[in-house]
Design a protein around this motif. Structure first.
Motif, PDB file in Angstrom:
ATOM      1  N   ARG A  54       0.976  -1.270   0.033  1.00 56.93           N
ATOM      2  CA  ARG A  54      -0.295  -0.248   0.043  1.00 56.93           C
ATOM      3  C   ARG A  54       0.567   1.361  -0.059  1.00 56.93           C
ATOM      4  NH1 ARG A  54      -4.311  -2.493  -2.080  1.00 56.93           N
ATOM      5  NH2 ARG A  54      -5.642  -4.209  -0.859  1.00 56.93           N
ATOM      6  N   ALA A  55       2.073   1.509   0.482  1.00 60.00           N
ATOM      7  CA  ALA A  55       2.970   2.317   0.671  1.00 60.00           C
ATOM      8  C   ALA A  55       3.226   2.436  -1.136  1.00 60.00           C
ATOM      9  CB  ALA A  55       4.104   2.249   1.721  1.00 60.00           C
ATOM     10  N   LEU A  56       3.992   1.803  -1.334  1.00 56.51           N
ATOM     11  CA  LEU A  56       4.293   2.210  -2.430  1.00 56.51           C
ATOM     12  C   LEU A  56       2.950   2.234  -3.308  1.00 56.51           C
ATOM     13  CD1 LEU A  56       6.698  -2.141  -2.953  1.00 56.51           C
ATOM     14  CD2 LEU A  56       7.179   0.515  -3.176  1.00 56.51           C
ATOM     15  N   GLU A  57       2.388   1.834  -3.853  1.00 58.44           N
ATOM     16  CA  GLU A  57       0.761   1.996  -4.544  1.00 58.44           C
ATOM     17  C   GLU A  57       0.590   3.913  -3.873  1.00 58.44           C
ATOM     18  OE1 GLU A  57      -4.106   0.724  -5.427  1.00 58.44           O
ATOM     19  OE2 GLU A  57      -2.889   0.774  -3.543  1.00 58.44           O
ATOM     20  N   TRP A  58       0.526   4.519  -3.250  1.00 59.79           N
ATOM     21  CA  TRP A  58       0.740   5.502  -2.751  1.00 59.79           C
ATOM     22  C   TRP A  58       1.916   5.938  -3.711  1.00 59.79           C
ATOM     23  CZ3 TRP A  58       3.965   8.912  -0.860  1.00 59.79           C
ATOM     24  CH2 TRP A  58       3.378  10.957  -0.057  1.00 59.79           C
ATOM     25  N   CYS A  59       3.677   5.564  -3.203  1.00 53.77           N
ATOM     26  CA  CYS A  59       4.637   6.794  -4.229  1.00 53.77           C
ATOM     27  C   CYS A  59       4.119   6.686  -5.405  1.00 53.77           C
ATOM     28  CB  CYS A  59       5.429   5.629  -3.478  1.00 53.77           C
ATOM     29  SG  CYS A  59       6.415   5.825  -2.347  1.00 53.77           S
ATOM     30  N   GLU A  60       3.583   5.438  -6.143  1.00 59.38           N
ATOM     31  CA  GLU A  60       3.276   4.769  -7.644  1.00 59.38           C
ATOM     32  C   GLU A  60       2.060   5.939  -7.992  1.00 59.38           C
ATOM     33  OE1 GLU A  60       2.400   1.181  -8.713  1.00 59.38           O
ATOM     34  OE2 GLU A  60       4.711   1.032  -8.481  1.00 59.38           O
ATOM     35  N   ASP A  61       0.989   6.201  -7.522  1.00 61.50           N
ATOM     36  CA  ASP A  61       0.176   7.895  -7.018  1.00 61.50           C
ATOM     37  C   ASP A  61       1.094   8.503  -7.318  1.00 61.50           C
ATOM     38  OD1 ASP A  61      -1.972   5.453  -7.879  1.00 61.50           O
ATOM     39  OD2 ASP A  61      -3.193   5.754  -5.343  1.00 61.50           O
ATOM     40  N   GLN A  62       1.409   8.714  -6.601  1.00 61.32           N
ATOM     41  CA  GLN A  62       2.299  10.518  -7.076  1.00 61.32           C
ATOM     42  C   GLN A  62       2.813  11.117  -8.341  1.00 61.32           C
ATOM     43  OE1 GLN A  62       1.244  12.335  -4.353  1.00 61.32           O
ATOM     44  NE2 GLN A  62       0.346   9.867  -3.724  1.00 61.32           N
ATOM     45  N   LEU A  63       3.595   9.582  -8.578  1.00 66.82           N
ATOM     46  CA  LEU A  63       4.471   9.607  -9.673  1.00 66.82           C
ATOM     47  C   LEU A  63       3.747   9.884 -10.821  1.00 66.82           C
ATOM     48  CD1 LEU A  63       7.472   6.987  -9.305  1.00 66.82           C
ATOM     49  CD2 LEU A  63       7.939   9.182  -8.943  1.00 66.82           C
ATOM     50  N   LEU A  64       2.425   8.583 -10.829  1.00 65.59           N
ATOM     51  CA  LEU A  64       1.549   8.590 -11.936  1.00 65.59           C
ATOM     52  C   LEU A  64       1.126   9.764 -12.213  1.00 65.59           C
ATOM     53  CD1 LEU A  64      -0.614   5.256 -11.862  1.00 65.59           C
ATOM     54  CD2 LEU A  64       1.837   6.058 -13.264  1.00 65.59           C
ATOM     55  N   GLU A  65       0.789  10.568 -10.973  1.00 61.63           N
ATOM     56  CA  GLU A  65      -0.450  12.211 -11.147  1.00 61.63           C
ATOM     57  C   GLU A  65       1.089  12.827 -11.871  1.00 61.63           C
ATOM     58  OE1 GLU A  65      -1.514  15.195  -8.131  1.00 61.63           O
ATOM     59  OE2 GLU A  65      -1.552  13.134  -7.140  1.00 61.63           O
ATOM     60  N   HIS A  66       1.727  12.778 -11.491  1.00 58.10           N
ATOM     61  CA  HIS A  66       3.361  14.183 -12.223  1.00 58.10           C
ATOM     62  C   HIS A  66       2.944  13.871 -13.424  1.00 58.10           C
ATOM     63  CE1 HIS A  66       7.014  16.838 -12.042  1.00 58.10           C
ATOM     64  NE2 HIS A  66       6.947  15.922 -12.806  1.00 58.10           N
ATOM     65  N   ALA A  67       3.521  11.901 -13.838  1.00 61.62           N
ATOM     66  CA  ALA A  67       3.385  12.053 -14.762  1.00 61.62           C
ATOM     67  C   ALA A  67       2.685  12.259 -16.166  1.00 61.62           C
ATOM     68  CB  ALA A  67       3.911  10.771 -14.936  1.00 61.62           C
ATOM     69  N   ASP A  68       0.773  12.274 -14.887  1.00 57.23           N
ATOM     70  CA  ASP A  68       0.273  12.876 -16.166  1.00 57.23           C
ATOM     71  C   ASP A  68      -0.221  14.417 -16.424  1.00 57.23           C
ATOM     72  OD1 ASP A  68      -1.230  10.043 -16.502  1.00 57.23           O
ATOM     73  OD2 ASP A  68      -2.427  10.535 -14.360  1.00 57.23           O
ATOM     74  N   ARG A  69       0.573  15.130 -15.686  1.00 55.91           N
ATOM     75  CA  ARG A  69       0.521  16.638 -15.156  1.00 55.91           C
ATOM     76  C   ARG A  69       1.809  16.865 -16.185  1.00 55.91           C
ATOM     77  NH1 ARG A  69       0.147  16.517  -9.675  1.00 55.91           N
ATOM     78  NH2 ARG A  69       2.611  17.296  -9.776  1.00 55.91           N
ATOM     79  N   ARG A 126      -7.076   4.226 -14.653  1.00 59.00           N
ATOM     80  CA  ARG A 126      -5.478   3.521 -14.428  1.00 59.00           C
ATOM     81  C   ARG A 126      -5.862   2.278 -13.710  1.00 59.00           C
ATOM     82  NH1 ARG A 126      -4.045   5.996  -9.702  1.00 59.00           N
ATOM     83  NH2 ARG A 126      -4.275   5.085  -8.527  1.00 59.00           N
ATOM     84  N   ILE A 127      -5.406   1.470 -14.647  1.00 60.01           N
ATOM     85  CA  ILE A 127      -5.764   0.452 -14.309  1.00 60.01           C
ATOM     86  C   ILE A 127      -4.018  -0.754 -13.660  1.00 60.01           C
ATOM     87  CG2 ILE A 127      -6.887  -0.074 -16.131  1.00 60.01           C
ATOM     88  CD1 ILE A 127      -4.693  -1.673 -17.818  1.00 60.01           C
ATOM     89  N   LEU A 141       1.322  -5.980  -8.698  1.00 56.72           N
ATOM     90  CA  LEU A 141       2.860  -6.058  -9.493  1.00 56.72           C
ATOM     91  C   LEU A 141       2.888  -4.097 -10.128  1.00 56.72           C
ATOM     92  CD1 LEU A 141       2.319  -9.038 -12.168  1.00 56.72           C
ATOM     93  CD2 LEU A 141       2.941  -8.537  -9.029  1.00 56.72           C
ATOM     94  N   ARG A 142       1.738  -4.144 -10.746  1.00 60.48           N
ATOM     95  CA  ARG A 142       1.931  -2.433 -11.244  1.00 60.48           C
ATOM     96  C   ARG A 142       0.647  -2.234 -11.729  1.00 60.48           C
ATOM     97  NH1 ARG A 142       3.271  -6.035 -15.215  1.00 60.48           N
ATOM     98  NH2 ARG A 142       2.096  -5.643 -17.541  1.00 60.48           N
ATOM     99  N   SER A 143       0.961  -1.121 -11.765  1.00 62.67           N
ATOM    100  CA  SER A 143       0.043   0.404 -12.670  1.00 62.67           C
ATOM    101  C   SER A 143       0.183   1.089 -13.711  1.00 62.67           C
ATOM    102  CB  SER A 143      -0.679   1.325 -11.832  1.00 62.67           C
ATOM    103  OG  SER A 143      -0.621   0.558  -9.696  1.00 62.67           O
ATOM    104  N   MET A 144      -0.949   1.233 -14.396  1.00 59.88           N
ATOM    105  CA  MET A 144      -0.643   1.524 -15.640  1.00 59.88           C
ATOM    106  C   MET A 144      -1.662   2.392 -16.223  1.00 59.88           C
ATOM    107  SD  MET A 144      -0.136  -2.515 -17.386  1.00 59.88           S
ATOM    108  CE  MET A 144       0.663  -1.546 -19.315  1.00 59.88           C
ATOM    109  N   GLY A 145      -1.167   3.568 -17.124  1.00 60.28           N
ATOM    110  CA  GLY A 145      -1.961   4.645 -17.122  1.00 60.28           C
ATOM    111  C   GLY A 145      -2.155   5.063 -18.818  1.00 60.28           C
ATOM    112  N   ALA A 146      -2.490   6.130 -18.746  1.00 63.55           N
ATOM    113  CA  ALA A 146      -3.352   6.220 -19.914  1.00 63.55           C
ATOM    114  C   ALA A 146      -2.141   6.252 -21.095  1.00 63.55           C
ATOM    115  CB  ALA A 146      -3.196   8.074 -20.222  1.00 63.55           C
ATOM    116  N   GLY A 147      -2.271   6.288 -22.470  1.00 64.41           N
ATOM    117  CA  GLY A 147      -1.074   5.135 -23.419  1.00 64.41           C
ATOM    118  C   GLY A 147      -0.240   3.759 -23.164  1.00 64.41           C
TER     119      GLY A 147
END
Length: 219
Positions: A54-69, A126-127, A141-147
């Motif tokens: 869950r902690a890593l998921e939170w970190c990935e969410d921050q990275l994905l949010e930044h990547a989307d911006r 996101r999936i 295992l991993r999360s994936m966003g748009a594109g």
């Protein structure tokens, strides 16, 4: 936890504030929570999670949010396919063979062990790719966003799904079924060739990334 340990974490919180960082705690016993967080458990510089995943998921969410911006080159599925095929005409024809799916958060696109009959292009949202562990728990295992694309390995090999794919957010995906792929190969072989080249590049990039992860673990 003795006084020197408490002081060490206090210094860590101070350093986090100075560097605009966040400290994540996992599986913390309730009795130690106040000592780790300091006087203000809701501090923006510390967060607690049930487990490391869950902690890593939170970190990935921050990275994905930044990547989307920061994402500037992706303007939808047609744009993605056009970039890969190098032809707007072929891109539009290819997209015509896809099925658009608008799914809500929590929807499974496929489940582990099912027959692999399709792959998915993620246009928005996101999936996550997950597997079931021996104890019955789910491991992400991993999360994936748009594109991004998911499910290509099973479709190429014709093997059962090695993992499940679930929507983390309300998402829009496009499904390419095995039947539609056969239609493309019969009706427009030049598009089938362009798509195969796209898959080769995709798999090559993922292999390079996997090798990098293995190297990092060995180092």
């Amino acid at each position: 936890m003795d006084s020197s340990s408490v002081l060490s974490f206090a210094k860590m919180r101070q350093t986090a504030r100075q560097h605009d960082a966040v400290i994540l705690f996992c599986r913390v016993p309730e009795a130690l929570s106040e000592k780790l967080h300091g006087e203000t458990p809701s501090s923006e510089r510390t967060r607690a999670f049930h487990d490391v995943d869950r902690a890593l998921e939170w970190c990935e969410d921050q990275l994905l949010e930044h990547a989307d911006r920061e994402r500037t080159q992706y303007n939808g599925l047609l744009d993605l396919v056009n970039q890969q095929f190098g032809s707007s005409t072929m891109a539009r024809a290819f997209v015509g063979y896809l099925e658009r799916l608008d799914v809500t958060a929590g929807t499974y696109l496929c489940r582990e062990g099912e027959a692999s009959t399709s792959l998915y292009f993620v246009e928005r949202g996101r999936i996550s790719v997950t597997v079931e562990l021996a104890n019955g728990q789910q491991k992400r295992l991993r999360s994936m966003g748009a594109g991004t694309v998911v499910g290509e390995m099973g479709l190429i090999l014709g093997t059962p799904r090695s993992a499940a794919v679930v929507a983390d957010l309300d998402s829009r995906v496009y499904r390419l079924s095995a039947e539609s792929l056969r239609q493309i190969q019969l009706e427009v072989p030049e598009i089938a060739t362009a798509f195969q080249q796209f898959l080769l590049r995709l798999l090559a990039r993922r292999l390079v990334a996997a090798n990098g992860e293995i190297k990092a673990l060995l180092d």
